[in-house]
Design a protein around this motif. Sequence first.
Motif, PDB file in Angstrom:
ATOM      1  N   ARG A 117       0.712  -1.006   0.018  1.00 40.24           N
ATOM      2  CA  ARG A 117       0.091   0.021   0.087  1.00 40.24           C
ATOM      3  C   ARG A 117       0.849   1.385  -0.015  1.00 40.24           C
ATOM      4  NH1 ARG A 117      -4.453  -2.049   4.327  1.00 40.24           N
ATOM      5  NH2 ARG A 117      -5.628  -3.352   3.065  1.00 40.24           N
ATOM      6  N   THR A 145      -6.240   3.928  -0.536  1.00 40.19           N
ATOM      7  CA  THR A 145      -5.058   2.872  -0.503  1.00 40.19           C
ATOM      8  C   THR A 145      -5.240   2.294   0.989  1.00 40.19           C
ATOM      9  OG1 THR A 145      -3.551   4.517  -1.910  1.00 40.19           O
ATOM     10  CG2 THR A 145      -2.748   2.567  -0.605  1.00 40.19           C
ATOM     11  N   PHE A 146      -5.309   3.008   2.174  1.00 38.09           N
ATOM     12  CA  PHE A 146      -5.249   2.160   3.409  1.00 38.09           C
ATOM     13  C   PHE A 146      -6.833   2.212   4.163  1.00 38.09           C
ATOM     14  CE2 PHE A 146      -1.099   4.054   3.021  1.00 38.09           C
ATOM     15  CZ  PHE A 146      -0.468   3.129   3.537  1.00 38.09           C
TER      16      PHE A 146
END
Length: 490
Positions: A117, A145-146
């Motif tokens: 990530r 992304t997270f």
Amino acid sequence: MHFLRYLFVTCIVGCVVLVYIKVTHVNPTTVALTFLLGILFVANRLGLRYSIYMSLLAAIAFNFFFLPPTGTFTIADSQNWVALLAFLTAGVLASHLSERVKQEARAANQRRREVERLYEFSQKMLTSDRISDLLQNIPGYIGSTFHNEVIDIYLLETDQVYGSSDAQAFPREELRGVAIRAETRREDSTNACIAPLLLGLHSMGAIGIRGNIPSPETIDALGSLIAIAIERTYTAERLTRTEAAQENERLRTALLDSVTHELRTPLTAITASITSLRSGMIHDPEVRDEMLAVIEEESTRLNHLIGQAVEMAQLDAQQVQLQWQPRHIEDVIQEAIAECRDLLESHPVKVQLPPDLPSVPMDTDWIRKVLHHLLENAAKYSEPGKSISISAEVKDSSLITSVADDGVGIDDAEKILIFDKFYRGQSQRYRVQGTGMGLAIVKAIVEAHGGEVAVTSRRGSGTIFSFSLPLSAGDPFKDDRRSATARRTR
């Protein structure tokens, strides 16, 4: 769910006992190894608590069914006590080690996913070259992304907060405090974290994350990546501004040089002629007529130079409104030759055109200027008596028109610079008058028509300038003017 798992473990122990009592008879060592295999399986699949439960249950079953005297919990031989304790200890240790390996595997997978990530996030940040776009996009990049809920980015330099939502999730004072102290603060009760953006030992700001908080190592790496990306973008913008300033200085110097060498020359001649005429000392009519001719010639030259500057300014500002109409290039060539007859009087012009050339959408006035500049350029850089050739052909859905001369040619190193504004050849700039704007105007006009301009030359063998016009054209400035209008409206 827990009851079913305990029941499953109990059934495993019962099945082992049933098989080794009713189906086949084996020694206690085989039974103990079988129980250990079952304990390892349960530890790997279900977890530590269930494997310890199975260890205790297996020890009891092992004692009751397989250690003499069987059928009781009494152990007659002291060696069997040692065997039972060893079995129980081995089962518990094996369960603990299996659980530890599972936890380390999960942690390794988690770190691997976070590294992936981080890499994905770093790639996304490389797509932004402007600091304003980068700061607006970073919260969204992190969230996607997270999979976080809310992200706020705070910069010390601007004292601004950039968030993934309209509502600011973290108070500015808290973000500023973490940025100044350069210490990460976690709040497990609210599932939130504020970390500094560190570039080495220098704190550039802070990042606030709420929901799905990554590991501390990942948060530190995230802060460093953001700081590096911000500094990289700042550096790129500073470099761009520096290059723009250098280019402006170069153009300003070139313009001043052009003004010095080109504009002052006709002004000097005009001033000298007028002064002589006004002094009353010139009585010869022929001399007076000659001076008046000089004034007229130099005024025309001065007007031509100013006209080139105006054309260049219009093209640079994309303020040209092209009047599209289909025309045959032969007609425009003849018009351009007629305009340049004074320049071409010492150069024979050869026009070689196929009879079946199609008409091309163009702005006739501007294309005539292109040909005018190319013919003027060919006449300037060719010796008197040298011929100039004009040809045209259709190639790849474009009409390509070429103007060739028998001049001194252009060095290979100068070909990429010849169309720059105010650039003039090293060997000809002081021998031939000019401002260095003609070919730049040609390039701008042709590109406004959606075409391209090219040069083919070899030192001492003449030069061929070619430009292409698409057989079907639109207005290439239309989208740029629309964007400029939208920017002014905002």
